[in-house]
Design a protein around this motif. Sequence first.
Motif, short mmCIF file in Angstrom:
data_model
loop_
_atom_site.label_atom_id
_atom_site.label_comp_id
_atom_site.label_asym_id
_atom_site.label_seq_id
_atom_site.Cartn_x
_atom_site.Cartn_y
_atom_site.Cartn_z
N PRO A 1 -10.36 -22.38 -74.08
CA PRO A 1 -10.66 -20.13 -74.44
C PRO A 1 -11.91 -19.68 -73.83
O PRO A 1 -12.75 -20.62 -73.49
CB PRO A 1 -10.75 -20.54 -75.85
CG PRO A 1 -11.88 -22.40 -76.12
CD PRO A 1 -10.74 -23.07 -75.15
N HIS A 2 -11.41 -18.92 -73.83
CA HIS A 2 -12.29 -18.13 -73.21
C HIS A 2 -12.91 -16.87 -74.10
O HIS A 2 -11.83 -15.81 -74.54
CB HIS A 2 -12.25 -17.44 -71.64
CG HIS A 2 -13.15 -18.46 -70.64
ND1 HIS A 2 -14.22 -19.02 -70.48
CD2 HIS A 2 -11.89 -18.84 -70.08
CE1 HIS A 2 -13.44 -20.48 -69.64
NE2 HIS A 2 -12.47 -19.74 -69.45
N GLY B 1 -6.80 -19.66 -84.35
CA GLY B 1 -5.61 -19.13 -84.12
C GLY B 1 -5.25 -17.80 -83.60
O GLY B 1 -3.72 -16.80 -83.12
N LYS B 2 -6.12 -17.37 -82.98
CA LYS B 2 -6.48 -15.14 -82.92
C LYS B 2 -6.32 -15.29 -81.31
O LYS B 2 -6.29 -14.07 -80.41
CB LYS B 2 -8.05 -14.50 -83.30
CG LYS B 2 -7.54 -14.85 -85.30
CD LYS B 2 -8.00 -13.70 -85.97
CE LYS B 2 -8.42 -13.95 -87.07
NZ LYS B 2 -9.69 -13.28 -88.15
N PHE B 3 -6.67 -16.33 -80.44
CA PHE B 3 -6.39 -16.07 -79.20
C PHE B 3 -5.07 -16.04 -78.57
O PHE B 3 -5.14 -16.90 -77.27
CB PHE B 3 -7.21 -17.33 -78.36
CG PHE B 3 -8.65 -17.47 -78.71
CD1 PHE B 3 -9.84 -17.59 -77.02
CD2 PHE B 3 -9.20 -16.03 -79.52
CE1 PHE B 3 -11.02 -17.14 -77.85
CE2 PHE B 3 -10.98 -15.76 -79.53
CZ PHE B 3 -11.73 -16.10 -78.76
N GLY B 4 -4.07 -16.75 -79.47
CA GLY B 4 -2.84 -16.52 -78.55
C GLY B 4 -2.33 -18.45 -79.01
O GLY B 4 -3.31 -18.92 -79.42
N LEU C 1 -8.47 -15.49 -74.68
CA LEU C 1 -7.60 -16.47 -74.39
C LEU C 1 -7.65 -17.61 -74.53
O LEU C 1 -8.86 -17.85 -73.70
CB LEU C 1 -6.64 -15.50 -73.50
CG LEU C 1 -7.48 -16.02 -71.80
CD1 LEU C 1 -6.49 -15.21 -70.41
CD2 LEU C 1 -8.26 -15.58 -71.23
N ILE C 2 -6.62 -18.28 -74.18
CA ILE C 2 -6.55 -19.90 -73.75
C ILE C 2 -5.38 -20.07 -72.65
O ILE C 2 -4.35 -18.73 -71.79
CB ILE C 2 -5.66 -20.37 -74.80
CG1 ILE C 2 -6.21 -20.51 -76.04
CG2 ILE C 2 -5.62 -21.93 -74.22
CD1 ILE C 2 -5.17 -20.73 -77.30
N HIS C 3 -7.12 -20.57 -71.64
CA HIS C 3 -5.49 -20.57 -70.03
C HIS C 3 -5.87 -22.48 -69.71
O HIS C 3 -7.23 -22.48 -70.30
CB HIS C 3 -6.06 -19.66 -69.35
CG HIS C 3 -7.68 -19.72 -68.69
ND1 HIS C 3 -8.33 -20.03 -67.02
CD2 HIS C 3 -8.35 -20.73 -69.24
CE1 HIS C 3 -9.38 -19.58 -67.34
NE2 HIS C 3 -9.53 -20.07 -68.33
#
Length: 284
Positions: free
Chosen positions: A59-60, A277-280, A100-102
Motif C-alpha cells: 500500500p501507499h 480494506g479501505k485502500f481497495g 491504494l495498493i500496487h
Amino acid sequence: MRLIKRIHKAEYRPIADLVTYSPMPTRSLQQIDPFIFLNHHGFQTYPERNQGLPFGPHPHRGMETVTFILEGDIMHKDSSGHESVIGPGGVQYMTAGSGLIHAEVSSTDFKRNGGDLEILQLWLNLPAAKKMITPNYVGLQQEEIPTLDLDGGKVKAQQLFGEWNGVKGAFEGTFPLTMSTIYMEKGGKFEKEIAAEENIFFYIVRGELNVNGSEVMFRNLVEFENSGEKIEVEALEDAILILGHALPFNEPMVAQGPFVMNTQKQIQEAYADYQNGKFGTWNH
C-alpha cells in the motif's frame, strides 16, 4: 551561481538480488522538500528465467512516485484498476493520495528472457491539503514523452513536469513541479536558471559532470543552497541526470513504511484504513 551545499554519495542497500543504491534518506540527508526518497536499482543484467523485480502488492498513502525505466521494464498493477508494462526510456507517475495498493514487477517476457535492468524510483511528498486526493496513475513509453535538444543536440532532455524552453512536460503534476531526465554526450553543456527559493533535486545516474565548477560522479546527489539562481552543467563523459525543482512545502512530515503523512496519528489511521480494506481490493 547556485552554491553547492554538499554532495551525497548513494548508499548501497540491496533488496534480495536487486542491486540498489539510495542517496536519500540517509544519515546525512533526510529530504530535499518536497523530494523525499530515491532508490536507484541496477545497473545489472538478469539471466534467463529470473524472478524479476521483488515489489509485490503493497500500500501507499500521502505521496507520489515517479519511476524512471532506463533498461528493462516494469509491469504496474494497482487497486484502482490501472495496469501497464513500461519499457526503456519510459516513465511512470503514480499519485497514492488517499490510498491504494500496487505491485511493480517485471513482465513475463523479462522474467523468461532476462536482460539489462536499471530503474529509479523517486518519491514526492504531497502537501497537507492534497494528502487524501483520489489516487491516479499514468505510464508513458519513451516515444510519448516530449524532449528538447540543447547544445546542438549534445544534450537531450525528456521533459516530465513543468516547462523548459517552451517544451511542456508529459505529466500534469499535483503541485507546481519542474522535472527532466537529461541525457548528455561528453562535452555537452547546458545552463538553467532556477529561482533561489525553489529546492533542487539533482541526481547523477550515469557518467561524470562538472556542476557549477565541481566534478561529481554518478550515484551522487548534489544538494544546493537556496542562494544564487544559475546552474551550469558540463558532461565530462556521457551522462544521465535527473533534475527537478519545486518550492518546499515547509510542513511537518512523518514517513513510516509506505505512508507519508503530517502527523503520527495520521500514520496510525493509514495502517488502520489499510487493514480495514479501505485502500481497495487486490484481485490479481
